[in-house]
Design an enzyme around this catalytic site. Structure first.
Site, mmCIF file in Angstrom:
data_model
loop_
_atom_site.group_PDB
_atom_site.id
_atom_site.type_symbol
_atom_site.label_atom_id
_atom_site.label_comp_id
_atom_site.label_asym_id
_atom_site.label_seq_id
_atom_site.Cartn_x
_atom_site.Cartn_y
_atom_site.Cartn_z
ATOM 1 N N HIS A 187 8.454 2.998 0.347
ATOM 2 C CA HIS A 187 9.459 1.994 -0.054
ATOM 3 C C HIS A 187 10.595 2.603 -0.859
ATOM 4 O O HIS A 187 11.635 1.961 -1.054
ATOM 5 C CB HIS A 187 8.814 0.869 -0.877
ATOM 6 C CG HIS A 187 7.786 0.088 -0.112
ATOM 7 N ND1 HIS A 187 8.079 -0.572 1.063
ATOM 8 C CD2 HIS A 187 6.463 -0.110 -0.339
ATOM 9 C CE1 HIS A 187 6.978 -1.148 1.525
ATOM 10 N NE2 HIS A 187 5.975 -0.894 0.690
ATOM 11 N N HIS A 197 2.889 -2.439 5.408
ATOM 12 C CA HIS A 197 4.245 -2.823 4.992
ATOM 13 C C HIS A 197 5.292 -1.920 5.648
ATOM 14 O O HIS A 197 5.065 -0.714 5.805
ATOM 15 C CB HIS A 197 4.376 -2.711 3.465
ATOM 16 C CG HIS A 197 3.354 -3.502 2.709
ATOM 17 N ND1 HIS A 197 2.160 -2.945 2.273
ATOM 18 C CD2 HIS A 197 3.341 -4.797 2.322
ATOM 19 C CE1 HIS A 197 1.458 -3.880 1.639
ATOM 20 N NE2 HIS A 197 2.135 -5.008 1.653
ATOM 21 N N ASP A 240 1.438 2.012 7.816
ATOM 22 C CA ASP A 240 1.111 1.145 6.678
ATOM 23 C C ASP A 240 1.350 -0.320 7.077
ATOM 24 O O ASP A 240 2.193 -0.610 7.931
ATOM 25 C CB ASP A 240 2.023 1.524 5.500
ATOM 26 C CG ASP A 240 1.644 0.843 4.196
ATOM 27 O OD1 ASP A 240 1.004 1.494 3.357
ATOM 28 O OD2 ASP A 240 2.002 -0.351 4.000
ATOM 29 N N ASP A 274 -3.806 -0.035 4.269
ATOM 30 C CA ASP A 274 -3.863 -1.445 3.873
ATOM 31 C C ASP A 274 -3.859 -2.368 5.090
ATOM 32 O O ASP A 274 -3.786 -3.595 4.940
ATOM 33 C CB ASP A 274 -2.738 -1.807 2.893
ATOM 34 C CG ASP A 274 -1.388 -1.251 3.284
ATOM 35 O OD1 ASP A 274 -1.249 -0.713 4.402
ATOM 36 O OD2 ASP A 274 -0.459 -1.355 2.461
HETATM 37 C C1 OKP Z 1 3.109 -0.687 -1.110
HETATM 38 B B1 OKP Z 1 2.679 0.028 0.155
HETATM 39 C C2 OKP Z 1 1.922 -7.715 -5.472
HETATM 40 C C3 OKP Z 1 2.666 -8.065 -4.220
HETATM 41 C C4 OKP Z 1 2.933 -6.865 -3.398
HETATM 42 C C5 OKP Z 1 4.457 -4.997 -3.111
HETATM 43 C C6 OKP Z 1 3.498 -4.338 -2.191
HETATM 44 C C7 OKP Z 1 3.786 -2.876 -2.100
HETATM 45 C C8 OKP Z 1 2.916 -2.177 -1.085
HETATM 46 N N1 OKP Z 1 2.750 -7.860 -6.605
HETATM 47 N N2 OKP Z 1 3.904 -5.977 -3.989
HETATM 48 O O1 OKP Z 1 3.432 -0.261 1.303
HETATM 49 O O2 OKP Z 1 1.289 -0.101 0.468
HETATM 50 ZN ZN ZN Z 2 1.490 -1.014 2.257
#
Ligand code: OKP
Ligand code: ZN
Length: 347
Positions: free
Chosen positions: A162, A200, A198, A287
């Site tokens: 990110h 996300h 991932d 994840d």
């Molecule tokens: C990072 B990676 C919790 C809600 C989620 C952002 C998620 C970041 C994921 N506060 N916040 O891509 O695994």
């Molecule tokens: Zn993620």
């Protein structure tokens, strides 16, 4: 497979983040690294501590003022009040749209907002050292590939995908996958593909290479209309200028199961194979696991062995960079399953 691990990663250990309006323990915490370490050890994999300095490659990916801020942020925070050693700073204002981001404010929290995309990326005393060590591992992994290794695994944290050229976000500070891909380019690999699996979307990685045709970015992820990072990751984002058609997003609905996920996986993998890149960087977020507390796909531990095998079948020298995966106890098994699936594909 050579595997890098930074025993000092525990120095990045913020206590809480905000989740649905409440303070909750950080999902991205040192137990993740420990579970991966323990499983690597239990299954007979040896670990190496990174020892190459990634400073030059970091400067090729991130802006000088962002690097300076990140490197000195904790000292700046402490200088405001010695009690701040036990207080987590969070941004509370951001220079959206027509607000000015060319002038760095003097106020620390305002600087933090300038260099952040969210309030979900807490800093700690060791944040710079730990994300720097992960960048060192990514650069050293590229050197291993140049020396003929088939696969290298960076069991590092926090994640990085990110983080953009000049901002942190989503638990990420330096973009280790982008830095590793850049170092592969520096070492003469003509075209590098990044495959981000991932849950996300890796908005930072996409942004960094969006105008470039020497590094392809392909991602499979939860639809950004409903999932973090929300403001990037749609299918119509295909690159611009020289980078046109060098970006490929395949958003998937929440609750996607392994059958549908692997069907989508194969579309991205085939696209990468067609490009005939000379090396591959995998942003390995785990994840996508069914029990992940903040994500919504349904892969099982056995599926990660299959994922490793399929990545191996792409047939490229490959650097794996650990990204997300917040079911910490399962993370070790899932990560080592990818490694062993990959190894099985070419043994
Ligand atoms: C990072 B990676 C919790 C809600 C989620 C952002 C998620 C970041 C994921 N506060 N916040 O891509 O695994
Ligand atoms: Zn993620």
């Amino acid at each position: 497979m050579i595997t890098f691990y930074d025993p000092q990663h525990t120095r990045h250990a913020p206590i809480f983040e905000f989740y649905r309006g409440a303070r909750v323990p950080c999902f991205e915490n040192p137990s993740r690294g420990q579970f991966v370490f323990d499983e690597l050890h239990a299954r007979g994999h040896s670990l190496r501590v990174p020892s190459v300095d990634s400073t030059a490659a970091i400067h090729q990916i991130h802006s000088a003022r962002y690097i300076d801020f990140l490197r000195t942020a904790w000292l700046q925070w402490l200088a405001l009040d010695s009690n701040n050693a036990h207080v987590q700073p969070f941004p509370s204002a951001w220079p959206v749209r027509n607000l000015r981001s060319d002038i760095e404010p003097q106020n620390f929290i305002a600087k933090l907002g300038l260099y952040s995309m969210d309030n979900g990326t807490p800093l700690d005393a060791g944040t710079w050292a730990v994300t720097k060590a992960a960048a060192d591992a990514a650069v050293e992994a590229a050197h291993c590939i140049a020396n003929g290794e088939r696969g290298v695994f960076c069991a590092t944290r926090p994640p990085g995908h990110h983080a953009g050229a000049d901002f942190m976000g989503g638990y990420c500070f330096l973009n280790h996958a982008a830095i590793g891909a850049q170092e592969l380019r520096n070492l003469g690999f003509a075209k590098v593909a990044i495959f981000d699996v991932d849950f996300h979307h890796g908005n930072g990685t996409q942004e960094i290479f969006y105008q470039r045709d020497d590094v392809f970015y392909g991602s499979l992820h939860g639809n950004p209309s409903t999932e973090y990072p929300f403001y990037l990751g749609h299918a119509d984002e295909v690159g611009v200028g020289n980078g046109l058609s060098c970006n490929f997003n395949l958003p998937l609905p929440a609750q996607t199961n392994a059958v549908d996920w692997f069907a989508a996986y194969q579309i991205v993998a085939n696209r990468i194979a067609q490009l005939k890149p000379s090396a591959l960087v995998v942003s390995l977020g785990l994840d996508t696991f069914i029990d992940d507390p903040i994500a919504k796909f349904k892969l099982t531990s056995d599926d990660y062995f299959e994922l490793g095998r399929r990545i191996g079948d792409i047939g490229l020298p490959t650097v794996f960079i650990l990204e997300g995966g917040y079911a910490a106890q399962a993370l070790g098994v899932n990560a080592v399953n990818v490694i062993e699936g990959f190894e099985a594909s070419y043994r």
